[in-house]
Design an enzyme around this catalytic site. Sequence first.
Site, short mmCIF file in Angstrom:
data_model
loop_
_atom_site.label_atom_id
_atom_site.label_comp_id
_atom_site.label_asym_id
_atom_site.label_seq_id
_atom_site.Cartn_x
_atom_site.Cartn_y
_atom_site.Cartn_z
N LEU A 159 31.52 46.23 -11.48
CA LEU A 159 31.11 44.89 -11.22
C LEU A 159 32.50 44.16 -11.71
CD1 LEU A 159 27.41 44.54 -12.38
CD2 LEU A 159 28.30 44.37 -10.08
N ASP A 160 32.72 43.07 -10.99
CA ASP A 160 34.20 42.29 -11.53
C ASP A 160 33.63 41.53 -12.84
OD1 ASP A 160 33.19 39.68 -10.47
OD2 ASP A 160 33.67 40.37 -8.63
N ARG A 161 34.54 40.75 -13.33
CA ARG A 161 34.35 40.22 -14.52
C ARG A 161 33.67 38.95 -14.48
NH1 ARG A 161 39.35 36.96 -17.92
NH2 ARG A 161 37.86 36.75 -19.87
#
Length: 258
Positions: A110-112
């Site tokens: 999951l991206d930031r």
Amino acid sequence: MAIRLSRFLAQAGVASRRKAEDLISAGLVAIDGRVVTDLATRVEPDADGVTLRGERVRPRVAGSGDTAAVLALHKPTGYLTARSDPAGRPTVYDLVPEPAGTRLIYVGRLDRDTEGLLLFTTHGELAHRLMHPRWGVERRYVADARGELDEAALARGAREGMELAEGRTGLFRARILERRGSGRGALRRVELVLTEGRKREVRRIVKACGGRVERLLRTRYADVDLGDLAPGRWRRLEPAEVRRLLARVGLAGAEDPK
């Protein structure tokens, strides 16, 4: 029975199969003292001495008590899905405990700026299969999209695949959960269910349809729901949940999770 070295490392809980291949290519793995870099190398798990960075890697024995652990984390925004960060930014490993003597592998980055369900497991092959498109494992997301989202284009993309820079996506499901306002300030809450894990795929699908994701939440991965797990909190999956995950990707009977 001889198996690929990358598979052996994954089953031993060292890393996902893809990451294990990176370790082999980097010359960090040896068999009986001989460094190997050929990804086609096969190993006899019970006979060959495999080491990673000089430390012995031992095969996991089903039913021995060294069994699969699976954790579910509600990842908050602002955390990187990485083991560490050179800039010192917080990572998801700051939020979960690692079992003694083994390593947790995250399942599906999951991206930031994305929050929601992130799975971890000590079972490398399980992690690999849960992420690989071959097994068609569903990921469900809810996106708050701002702007003039073309709902017809979204529906067409779901039926036919959406054209992105690196090619057409697989088919997916999409439905509008909520509509607020109109025009450029409109907000649409959209549910998307995908079976592949391309980088920032949901955000790019929404952008291709004229919208901009303001908030993105993953609510489900395979048979595991986020439920009411609060941001930053984690739980260990129950044995029945782990068995369902194993069965979902053809590993039923490979482990006896406790």
